[in-house]
Design an enzyme around this catalytic site. Structure first.
Site, mmCIF file in Angstrom:
data_model
loop_
_atom_site.group_PDB
_atom_site.id
_atom_site.type_symbol
_atom_site.label_atom_id
_atom_site.label_comp_id
_atom_site.label_asym_id
_atom_site.label_seq_id
_atom_site.Cartn_x
_atom_site.Cartn_y
_atom_site.Cartn_z
ATOM 1 N N GLN A 36 0.826 -1.218 0.000
ATOM 2 C CA GLN A 36 0.000 0.000 0.000
ATOM 3 C C GLN A 36 0.857 1.264 0.000
ATOM 4 O OE1 GLN A 36 -3.209 0.499 -0.469
ATOM 5 N NE2 GLN A 36 -3.581 -1.678 -0.764
ATOM 6 N N SER A 37 2.048 1.176 -0.567
ATOM 7 C CA SER A 37 2.943 2.337 -0.604
ATOM 8 C C SER A 37 2.305 3.513 -1.339
ATOM 9 C CB SER A 37 4.244 1.934 -1.303
ATOM 10 O OG SER A 37 4.995 3.076 -1.647
#
Ligand SMILES: *Cc1c(COP(=O)(O)O)cnc(C)c1O
Length: 314
Positions: free
Chosen positions: A75-76
């Protein structure tokens, strides 16, 4: 000093971002607290990585890169924004992400899907493995490629937040600046920027991971100062750090979630559970401990993270 303006930037965002007072929270915490809206940087869903990417993507472009690689967790926010920047500039993004966190088509994964991005997961905890894989894939493709490290946190990316403090200095003077620290470039840029452009301000980094941030921050500050040719002596005395990680990186904490709720309920603004909620919880704790005198002005930098909010939840 070469100065910031000696470095090429591509325009990706909308600057300056606004600053405004958090009236209700200021009253609640008994301090003068303003917010720098770097959640509104104008690319994707906004966030701090846009400022770093203006420098990094300029270098990618200058080197003739056709493919841009970067990495991070599933989920960067940084990976999503790098992909958005590459799309904007007509380069092909390839994300090689750690298979850690929410890999389902939610949050930043959904946004990457919408952008049609080539996302690959590696089941590893070592970024060295991932950078090696980038070189393998790049060689296989046989086109010029550019690798951006995790978080865009190298000396060049750090200039984005030196630049941000120069921008802040045009908007107001602050006694304290508070920001989240995840891979270090933002905090290092703010701390160096404060030395150069707002020497009265004390800079407080809120750590949301467990890396050796004192050393990371000093190294990035020195790297950025060397790029700028700035004659400053940098040490860990230039900033304070506070551990706000809680149960782990990208795992919501009770304190962080309380800060997310406070910001939503008092101000109608949204923080995220991974970075800005934990960072604002640190600011609130400092206020309750009496770290801010009544006449002092405090600035919280909202570094974004909306994508993560929808995947990680609180
Ligand atoms: C990456 C990120 C940070 C931390 O910035 P670093 O430069 O990696 O320390 C803070 N907030 C959000 C929302 C981020 O995506």
């Amino acid at each position: 000093m070469n100065g910031l303006d000696a470095f090429d930037k591509v325009s990706l965002g909308v600057f300056p971002t606004p600053i405004h007072r958090l009236h209700n929270i200021s009253r609640l915490l008994g301090a003068q607290i303003d917010i720098k809206r770097d959640d509104l940087t104008g690319l994707g869903l906004g966030g701090n990585k846009v400022r770093k990417l203006e420098y990094l993507m300029a270098q990618a472009k200058a080197q003739g890169a056709q493919v841009v690689f970067t990495t991070g967790g599933a989920q960067s926010n940084h990976a999503m924004l790098t992909a958005a920047a590459a799309r904007r500039l007509g380069m092909t993004p390839i994300l090689i992400l750690k298979k850690r966190g929410v890999t389902a088509r939610q949050g930043n994964q959904l946004l990457e899907h919408l952008m049609g991005v080539d996302v690959r997961f590696m089941d590893t905890d070592s970024y060295a493995d991932i950078y090696a894989e980038m070189d393998r894939v790049g060689a296989e493709l046989g086109v010029p490629y550019y690798k951006i490290p995790c978080g865009g946190s190298n000396a060049l990316g750090t200039l984005g937040y030196v630049d941000c403090v120069r921008e802040i200095a045009q908007q107001g003077q602050y006694d304290h600046i508070v920001v989240a620290e995840g891979s270090g470039g933002t905090m290092a840029g703010v701390a160096l920027g404060a030395k150069l452009f707002m020497p009265g301000a004390r800079v407080h980094g809120m750590m949301v991971d467990t890396d050796p941030f004192e050393q990371i921050t000093v190294d990035l500050m020195r790297g950025a100062a060397a790029l700028l040719g700035a004659q400053v002596s940098v040490s860990a005395d230039d900033f304070t750090l506070r551990d706000m990680c809680g149960p782990g990186y990208a795992i919501p904490s009770e304190e962080g979630n309380a800060a997310v709720a406070m910001m939503a309920q008092q101000e109608g603004l949204f923080l995220d559970p991974v970075y800005t909620g934990k960072a604002f919880a640190g600011l609130a704790a400092m206020a309750r401990e009496g770290a801010f005198a009544p006449q002092e002005r405090v600035l919280f930098i909202h570094t974004g993270g909306a994508g993560g909010l929808f995947a990680v939840g609180v």
